[in-house]
Enzyme design. Structure first.
Site, short mmCIF file in Angstrom:
data_model
loop_
_atom_site.label_atom_id
_atom_site.label_comp_id
_atom_site.label_asym_id
_atom_site.label_seq_id
_atom_site.Cartn_x
_atom_site.Cartn_y
_atom_site.Cartn_z
N ASP A 159 -12.54 3.71 8.21
CA ASP A 159 -13.73 2.95 8.60
C ASP A 159 -13.40 1.93 9.68
OD1 ASP A 159 -15.00 4.43 6.70
OD2 ASP A 159 -15.22 2.81 5.26
N GLY A 175 -25.03 -0.57 1.81
CA GLY A 175 -24.96 0.48 0.80
C GLY A 175 -25.42 1.83 1.28
N THR A 187 -10.41 11.67 2.12
CA THR A 187 -9.11 12.16 2.57
C THR A 187 -8.28 11.04 3.18
OG1 THR A 187 -10.23 12.86 4.60
CG2 THR A 187 -9.76 14.57 2.97
N ASP A 188 -8.91 9.94 3.60
CA ASP A 188 -8.14 8.93 4.34
C ASP A 188 -7.10 8.23 3.47
OD1 ASP A 188 -10.18 7.52 3.00
OD2 ASP A 188 -10.52 6.11 4.65
N TYR A 245 -14.43 4.58 -6.85
CA TYR A 245 -13.57 4.78 -5.67
C TYR A 245 -12.10 4.57 -6.06
CZ TYR A 245 -12.13 4.26 -0.76
OH TYR A 245 -11.54 4.43 0.46
#
Length: 376
Positions: free
Chosen positions: A162, A112, A26-27, A212
């Site tokens: 993050d 990871g 969502t970021d 991603y």
């Protein structure tokens, strides 16, 4: 290169990994997330070397290092070096105060694992250099330049979460962060008699980085279609399920699924924040299971190993909820487990996982912790 044995640091910085309780992907869609730093971290030891340009960095984990010149920064073929180089490049764009330094890096974060070792690496380096050379960067500057470093030198179009969690977290709290306005609340989290247990799948499917960026493009495609009917929809955070239904016929099934997941995931973040405020742990757990279903079936960033562990946890009344955390395709699952049953659950999960995949499971508890700080 080998690092000098008589290296005595002037400054030691601890930079934590993070978990995101809920709000996956969502970021970068400018929605809501609910992360916190954890006590597993990267330790940086810094010393000025009194040269103008030469910097020596050494990773104790990789048992290797490299030397660079501040006036000759270019991308490396070695992945972890690009996180360092990207941060230095961004700092140099903002200040001319940076000088030569030596630095050792020791990580207690499994790479990871979905605990964002990359953000911890970026933010810890920037934080330490800011202190060492009195660069005058604010915490928010450090967050933003670290994110930009990942975009430019690493090539991952990550959102802000993050780096924000790594720097801004407070012990015993989770952050409800609005990734559009960057407004945030520190929410106290008290889940006793339950604990947050991470199960590390030990798999890191190499789809993660390429997929991603693919998911980001798919969401942008969905927004472009929605904008045709609703000009105010500039990101999926402005959209709702009613709008999505109106536009469904113009979208591929894949684009519809991606948008549906993000819209509902944003709603789950807000519900989870309220559940934690009112200490409704059963609702918290149910929302985690719901989120994982979306991660797996709609956003399709799970993997057989993660799905197995989440499904396995549903057999245990002592587990309120579980989901895969991090960008996807492996890493860890977050499990909310009654403290009296943690050992039993971990033992059973380890045995079942070994039988299914012939991989030794790694389990550990995480607690909401403080963001990047100077070690006294």
């Amino acid at each position: 290169m080998s690092f000098p044995e008589n290296f005595t640091p002037e400054l030691v910085v601890e930079s934590p990994g993070r978990i995101n309780l809920i709000g996956e992907h969502t970021d970068y869609n400018l929605g809501y997330v609910l992360p916190t730093a954890i006590e597993k971290k990267i330790t940086f030891k810094f010393k000025r070397n009194h040269t103008d340009k030469e910097c020596n960095l050494y990773s104790l984990g990789y048992n290797t290092g490299f030397t660079l010149q501040l006036d000759k920064i270019a991308k490396s073929n070695v992945e972890w070096e690009n996180y360092i180089l990207g941060v230095l490049n961004e700092i140099l764009l903002r200040t001319d105060k940076l000088r030569g330094f030596d630095c050792t890096i020791e990580s207690k974060l499994p790479m990871g694992s979905g605990l964002s070792s990359s953000a911890a690496l970026e933010c810890g380096l920037a934080f330490g250099l800011n202190e060492l050379f009195d660069l005058g960067l604010s915490k928010m500057d450090i967050v933003l330049l670290s994110q930009k470093a990942e975009h430019t030198f690493v090539g991952t179009q990550c959102g802000i979460m993050d780096q924000f969690a790594s720097v801004m977290s407070e012990k015993g709290h989770v952050i409800l962060l609005d990734c559009q306005s960057l407004e945030h609340q520190q929410i106290p989290i008290q889940i006793d008699p339950y604990k947050m247990i991470m199960l590390n799948t030990k798999v890191s499917h190499n789809l993660a980085s390429s997929e991603y960026n693919t998911r980001k493009r798919e969401c942008e495609e969905g927004v472009a279609i929605l904008q045709g009917h609703y000009p105010e929809v500039t990101s999926l955070r402005n959209a709702n399920n009613e709008m999505l239904e109106v536009c469904k016929s113009e979208m591929s099934a894949t684009i519809f699924k991606r948008c549906s997941f993000i819209i509902n995931e944003n709603d789950r973040v807000l519900k989870t924040a309220n559940a934690l405020k009112s200490n409704d742990l059963n609702l918290f757990g149910a929302l985690l299971y719901e989120a994982h279903e979306g991660i797996s079936k709609l956003y399709e960033v799970s993997c057989p190993e993660s799905d197995f562990l989440v499904d396995f946890s549903k057999q245990y009344d002592a587990v309120l909820g579980a989901r895969q955390t991090g960008g996807g395709f492996g890493g860890c699952t977050l499990n909310i487990v009654h403290k009296d049953k943690v050992d039993d659950f971990v033992e059973a999960a380890t045995k079942a996982y070994k039988a299914a995949f012939n991989i030794e499971l790694d389990a550990f508890e995480v607690k909401p912790s403080a963001g990047t700080y100077i070690q006294n």
